[in-house]
Write a protein that holds these residues in place. Structure first.
Motif, short mmCIF file in Angstrom:
data_model
loop_
_atom_site.label_atom_id
_atom_site.label_comp_id
_atom_site.label_asym_id
_atom_site.label_seq_id
_atom_site.Cartn_x
_atom_site.Cartn_y
_atom_site.Cartn_z
N ASP A 130 0.62 -1.20 -0.08
CA ASP A 130 -0.10 -0.01 -0.04
C ASP A 130 0.86 1.20 -0.08
O ASP A 130 1.85 1.34 0.84
N GLU A 131 0.82 2.10 -1.01
CA GLU A 131 1.64 3.02 -1.12
C GLU A 131 2.31 4.01 -0.01
O GLU A 131 3.42 4.13 0.05
N ALA A 132 1.29 4.27 0.88
CA ALA A 132 1.93 5.11 2.04
C ALA A 132 1.67 4.40 3.37
O ALA A 132 2.09 5.06 4.49
N THR A 133 1.48 3.11 3.61
CA THR A 133 1.30 2.19 4.72
C THR A 133 2.35 1.15 4.78
O THR A 133 3.06 1.19 5.85
N TYR A 134 2.53 0.45 3.92
CA TYR A 134 3.54 -0.73 3.87
C TYR A 134 3.88 -1.33 2.61
O TYR A 134 3.37 -0.91 1.50
N ILE A 135 4.94 -2.30 2.63
CA ILE A 135 5.28 -3.05 1.63
C ILE A 135 5.93 -4.32 1.88
O ILE A 135 6.47 -4.43 2.86
N ASN A 136 5.40 -5.41 1.14
CA ASN A 136 6.08 -6.68 1.41
C ASN A 136 6.97 -7.39 0.16
O ASN A 136 6.19 -7.06 -1.03
N ILE A 137 8.04 -7.48 0.16
CA ILE A 137 8.91 -7.84 -0.89
C ILE A 137 9.63 -9.19 -0.34
O ILE A 137 9.92 -9.48 1.01
N GLU A 138 10.10 -9.84 -1.66
CA GLU A 138 10.96 -10.87 -1.16
C GLU A 138 12.17 -10.67 -1.93
O GLU A 138 12.20 -10.16 -3.00
N ALA A 139 13.50 -10.99 -1.13
CA ALA A 139 14.83 -10.62 -1.81
C ALA A 139 15.61 -11.94 -1.73
O ALA A 139 15.31 -12.85 -1.03
N GLU A 140 16.42 -12.12 -2.82
CA GLU A 140 17.47 -13.16 -2.97
C GLU A 140 18.49 -12.63 -3.08
O GLU A 140 18.88 -11.82 -3.96
N VAL A 141 19.63 -13.00 -2.47
CA VAL A 141 20.82 -12.60 -2.47
C VAL A 141 21.83 -13.68 -3.04
O VAL A 141 21.97 -14.69 -2.94
N HIS A 142 22.70 -12.81 -3.90
CA HIS A 142 23.80 -13.59 -4.71
C HIS A 142 25.18 -13.12 -4.45
O HIS A 142 25.45 -11.86 -4.66
N PHE A 143 25.79 -13.72 -3.45
CA PHE A 143 27.19 -13.58 -3.26
C PHE A 143 28.12 -14.72 -3.40
O PHE A 143 27.89 -16.01 -3.23
N GLU A 144 29.31 -14.62 -3.77
CA GLU A 144 30.15 -15.36 -4.11
C GLU A 144 30.74 -15.90 -2.67
O GLU A 144 31.23 -15.33 -1.60
N GLU A 145 30.64 -17.46 -2.67
CA GLU A 145 31.03 -18.04 -1.15
C GLU A 145 32.18 -18.80 -1.64
O GLU A 145 32.77 -19.01 -2.71
N SER A 146 32.61 -19.44 -0.50
CA SER A 146 33.88 -20.15 -0.61
C SER A 146 33.84 -21.42 -1.20
O SER A 146 32.58 -22.17 -1.35
N ALA A 147 34.57 -22.12 -1.72
CA ALA A 147 34.63 -23.51 -2.56
C ALA A 147 33.66 -24.36 -1.64
O ALA A 147 34.31 -24.70 -0.50
N GLY A 148 32.80 -25.13 -2.38
CA GLY A 148 32.09 -26.18 -1.78
C GLY A 148 31.06 -25.46 -0.78
O GLY A 148 30.18 -26.29 -0.44
#
Length: 1053
Positions: free
Chosen positions: A456-474
């Motif tokens: 709702d423009e002036a009340t709330y927002i619901n989103i989902e996020a996916e994070v892409h970071f390089e991780e250590s091997a394995g």
């Protein structure tokens, strides 16, 4: 002990002195089995009263005492079994415990009295006095500390984590020091108890760094997990051992070490530790050479002689916004500690948002199909984890408060494109430094994908996020979580844990879960910081002292079941089982921080509350959703308010420092500037703090306590957390904070007045100095005038002397042989013999020579006065390398350098040598350059107008043209206000547009005339129009000529 205090008489009293064996004992009486103390022991601690009865009957007092010590580990058993409501009969478990506890207590009191009878140190006396008070804890104190409704042990089975002094004392009394205890005690002794360091205290955090190094080297058998610690005023995640912290508390409770509470300049409390005399005696008595060698193996530099100079100490350093600890010794050894290297685990999470926060839109996506990727996945954990507590079906919610209103929320919706056809997209925390360029180059790693669920423009927002970071091997990480933000400033980051390492959905280790919490906490900060406005980021940086990236978030963990490593691991225990002051509680602390309360909501639901989070476990947790979300919001605001209050304390300390500087402003030459800058910073901080306080006040004003639920269990949970009282307390704290901010604002105004008075005093001092200097200069000037007049007279007199000498040299009659100079005597005799002729000739010669001298001085003065001095204030960016080439070619003979904290100014002066370029005698040039920031600030050019044909316009062309030839300044761009004037160009542009418009009108009129007329009259009209065009074109030329003429006239003047 034949009868209980309740009056019941047992037919078979317990014989504590008898010699019967277990085989020939008769079964215990039913009264013993129904004894309140025995029943309570069985229910709480799984103690078998029959077995204990047989142990007592067979004179196994020592073994019984070991059982009691295990029970007392919870901090409840000893205090409850000795006195209070659970008094059994003569043969009861409680009676046996009473006898043994009294014996042990007398023994401990005797030891304490013996150890401290000759002690003069007030700290040691305080430790002994505290131990005596705990060991002699009276029944009245115990009754006063019995838990009441809503906290502690209740009739419904709820249990509180808060321990009364007597319970702690009884636990401490029977604490058995393990090898880890002794090694930890010896570690503290090495830094605070050796000769020459009797007054030294070791701070807790550096001690925990050394403990971590001991864990890595295998000296301590502890686990460690990432936790947020405040270091130098900023939050840093470090690998902390909760078992090590617990054993430090054991040593403090037992009086082996003492603690000193301190407050830092950034209003964070710290604690320092020191070994006591009791601890030293314990080391002398119980310390083994093996434990001693193990500790010394890692606290000294490798391959050293283990001298005091080789002992390792700890310091904290900051590099590129990342902090780390360094271990070093006075002998020169140094290395970085890996305590700040947070280990990664493989996990899969799916976005999740509670249903009460959703209004429309699709459901959250699921990553459960990627769980198979965890098969064979690795981690960077170096320690062998002891998994005592695991959770099933974990849902993780992190809450925080961000100052936000309806306008900021509208901006957030616009930023993620909520109302656009294609919503969301990829986001990064990188800054676009060239938004006007056609392309942007960036890497795909570190991007966050955001998708809008509902809003709702002036009340709330619901989103989902996916994070892409390089991780250590394995290491495999499928990290997705839901984000909810509303206009009250309440933000939630929630996910469903599908699997962590080998655990899929169920039996998720708390050791691994703590690392997942740190990962999601940091990544959520990155995402939200990129979504909120720059003003909101500045507010967060203000509150968290520039360390908003590592800000705290309150965790709410929801699980269907809590598993343990006991005989029945899948059966969820009572709440008190998890606050055992042992391994169970230490593991829970890894995710919740210091725990202080635990409740049995019902037979299947357990609630555990900690400083940094809350764990609730049981079936059908959705029925508690409204209460838990309200609790999460209030706890998030409480956590934010702690940091905000700390920031106000830092502001107050800064104002105190300003006042001290004003009192001694004479001691520092730049004190006024520093004071004004600090006052400006404090004023800006107060403005932002007022804004934050208003946001918090509005958020609490909008907060509505959920209606009492119909479900009895949910209503019971609501009564436990008591949201109404919590919101009221927060409101009181917000109002109190307003008073603190207003007080700081008044202090700033007072300090500003004091600073103004200091400035006025300095101005008056300068005025007096200037007045005195002016008077002195006036006297000097008048003296110079008198000397100048005298000098002119002396010049005339000297000219006369010169004239007389010239005349004498001309006729040679001044010589000693004048009588022999026949030509002079013959030719000049008449002149000598005629009266006044020689005098007149000498006066004439004086007049001629004096006039010539006067003319010559005036001539050279006129030449010297023909000087054109031009000073330009440029402030233009330069190419430093090309500037150095330019100055090297000029062979600059003189340089003057001046610098301060912000700049490095160099003044370069030289004389030009190119007579052709400068059309006569070259000028002298002086430039002022800021070599720190590469700016050409000023240029001063002096040229003789009598010896050179160059004028101001030519100076511009020659000097700036040469700078452009060397590439010192940009070739295309002209310097505003020197080489061009925007107002003049605007006037010329408007004049040209008007002329073009008139010309267009004339052309149209010519076409009409050609169509209407023919013959000579039309030609005449065309010639008239052509003349109008010429007049229009001439108008701009005339204006330009008038301007140039005025400029040349001004130069001539």
């Amino acid at each position: 002990m034949a009868s209980s205090e309740g009056g019941a008489h047992h037919p078979h009293p317990v014989d504590l002195v008898g010699a019967r064996t277990e085989e020939d004992m008769e079964p215990p009486p039913s009264e013993f089995m129904d004894d309140a103390a025995a029943a309570q022991a069985k229910r709480k601690f799984s103690v078998n009263p029959l077995k204990l009865y047989r142990e007592v009957k067979s004179r196994r007092g020592a073994e019984l005492w070991e059982k009691l010590k295990k029970a007392s580990k919870t901090g409840f058993a000893m205090g409850e079994f000795q006195f209070g409501k659970m008094r059994g009969g003569a043969g009861s478990f409680g009676s046996a415990a009473l006898i043994l506890a009294n014996l042990k207590r007398r023994e401990r009191l005797g030891i304490v009295d013996e150890e401290t009878k000759d002690e003069d140190d007030p700290i040691e006396q305080s430790i002994a006095r505290r131990l005596r008070q705990r060991l002699t804890w009276s029944e009245t104190q115990r009754s006063a500390n019995e838990p009441a409704e809503g906290g502690g042990a209740t009739s419904s089975g709820a249990s509180s984590g808060a321990r009364s002094p007597g319970q702690v004392a009884l636990r401490v009394e029977e604490t058995e020091l393990t090898s880890d205890h002794m090694r930890l005690l010896y570690l503290i002794h090495c830094y605070t108890g050796v000769e020459g360091q009797e007054d030294a205290w070791i701070r807790r955090l550096p001690l925990l760094v050394l403990v971590y190094e001991g864990i890595v080297d295998g000296v301590f058998s502890y686990d460690y997990a990432p936790a947020r610690e405040v270091v130098d005023g900023s939050g840093t995640f470090v690998n902390i051992s909760q078992e090590g912290k617990d054993q430090l508390d054991d040593l403090r409770d037992a009086g082996y070490i003492s603690g000193l509470k301190l407050s830092s300049k950034k209003y964070t409390s710290t604690i320092s530790l020191r070994i006591s005399m009791r601890g030293k005696r314990k080391l002398e008595k119980c310390m083994t050479s093996e434990d001693r060698e193990a500790v010394e193996s890692f606290i000294y530099a490798p391959k050293s002689m283990r001298t005091p100079e080789d002992k390792l100490t700890v310091r904290f350093e900051q590099d590129d916004d990342e902090g780390y600890f360094v271990l070093f010794s006075e002998s020169g050894y140094e290395r970085d500690s890996s305590i700040t290297e947070i280990e990664s685990v493989s996990y899969v999470s799916s976005p999740f948002l509670p249903e009460s926060l959703r209004n429309w839109g699709r459901n959250c996506s699921s990553n459960s199909m990627f769980v198979h990727e965890l098969k064979g996945a690795a981690s960077t954990v170096k320690d062998d984890l002891d998994e005592n507590i695991t959770l099933d079906n974990v849902r993780m919610l992190l809450g925080e408060f961000i100052p936000m209103g309806s306008n900021q929320l509208v901006s957030l919706n616009e930023k993620v494109g909520s109302s656009e056809r294609v919503q969301g997209g990829f986001f990064t925390n990188e800054m676009d430094h060239a938004p006007d360029r056609i392309t942007y180059r960036g890497v795909a790693d570190g991007l966050s994908e955001v998708e809008v669920l509902d809003y709702d423009e002036a009340t709330y927002i619901n989103i989902e996020a996916e994070v892409h970071f390089e991780e250590s091997a394995g290491v495999v990480q499928r990290e997705s979580f839901g984000i909810h933000a509303n206009y009250e400033g309440f933000c939630i980051y929630a996910c469903r844990v599908d699997g962590v390492m080998h655990a899929v959905t169920e039996q998720v280790s708390l050791d691994n879960l703590s690392r997942v919490l740190v990962d999601i906490s940091g990544d959520s900060s990155n995402i939200v910081d990129n979504l909120v406005s720059s003003h909101q980021r500045s507010l967060l940086d203000l509150v968290y002292l520039g360390d908003a990236q590592n800000r705290e978030k309150y965790a709410l963990l929801m699980a269907s079941n809590v598993n343990d490593a006991g005989d029945d691991p899948r059966r969820q225990k009572k709440a008190e089982f998890y606050l055992d002051k042992g391994q169970n509680e230490n593991e829970i602390k890894q995710v919740l921080g210091d725990t202080y309360a635990a409740h049995d909501v019902d037979g299947e639901t357990v609630l555990i509350i900690g400083r940094n989070g809350t764990l609730i476990s049981g079936p059908y947790l959705d029925r508690f959703e409204a209460t838990l979300l309200g609790f999460l919001k209030l706890m998030s605001m409480n956590m934010f308010m702690r940091s905000l209050f700390q920031r106000i304390g830092v502001l107050t300390d800064g104002l105190r420092q300003i006042r001290e500087m004003i009192d001694v402003y004479e001691e520092h030459p730049e004190s006024i500037g520093i004071i004004r800058n600090m006052l400006s910073d404090c004023s800006a901080d107060i403005i932002l703090l007022n804004e934050i306080q208003s946001y918090m006040a509005e958020a609490l004003e909008y907060f509505d306590v959920p209606d009492p639920p119909a479900d009895p269990t949910a209503r019971k949970l609501a009564n436990m957390v008591n949201l109404g009282n919590s919101a009221l307390r927060l409101q009181q704290r917000v109002n109190d904070m307003k008073k603190n901010i207003d007080g700081a604002s008044g202090e700033v105004n007072a300090l500003r007045d004091m600073a103004d008075n200091v400035s006025k005093n300095r101005i008056y001092s300068v005025y007096d100095s200037v007045k005195t200097n002016t008077k002195s200069l006036e006297d000097v000037f008048r003296a110079n005038e008198r000397q100048s007049a005298s000098l002119e007279i002396m010049q005339v007199v000297l000219a006369g002397s010169l004239a007389f000498e010239i005349f004498d040299r001309a006729h040679c009659l001044y010589l000693g042989v004048a009588a022999e100079v026949d030509w002079a005597n013959d030719n000049l005799a008449a002149m000598y013999k005629t009266p006044m002729v020689l005098f007149i000739i000498n006066m004439g010669m004086w007049g001629v020579v004096g006039g010539f001298v006067k003319w010559l001085l005036a001539y050279y003065g006129d030449i010297a006065s023909g000087v054109l001095s031009v000073r330009y204030k440029l402030n233009v960016k330069v190419n430093r390398r090309n500037l150095l080439y330019f100055l090297a070619d000029k062979e600059v003979p003189m340089e003057d350098i001046s610098g301060d904290k912000g700049t490095m100014l160099k003044k370069h002066a030289w004389s030009e040598s190119d007579n052709i370029r400068w059309c006569g005698e070259p000028p002298k040039i002086e430039v002022l350059v800021d070599h720190r920031f590469n700016f050409l600030l000023e240029a001063y050019i002096v040229i003789s107008t009598k010896k050179s044909k160059v004028r101001e316009k030519d100076i511009l062309d020659i000097f700036f043209g040469e700078l452009r030839e060397y590439g010192v300044i940009t070739k295309d761009a002209k310097i505003k206000g020197i080489e061009y004037f925007p107002e003049q160009e605007e006037e010329e542009r408007l004049a040209a547009e008007e002329a073009a418009l008139e010309a267009a009108k004339s052309v149209n009129l010519q076409q009409l005339l050609d169509a209407e007329f023919s013959g000579p009259s039309a030609d005449d009209m065309a010639r008239s129009l052509e003349q109008m065009k010429r007049d229009a074109n001439m108008s701009m030329t005339v204006d330009r000529a008038l301007w140039l003429g005025a400029e040349e006239e001004e130069e001539e003047q």
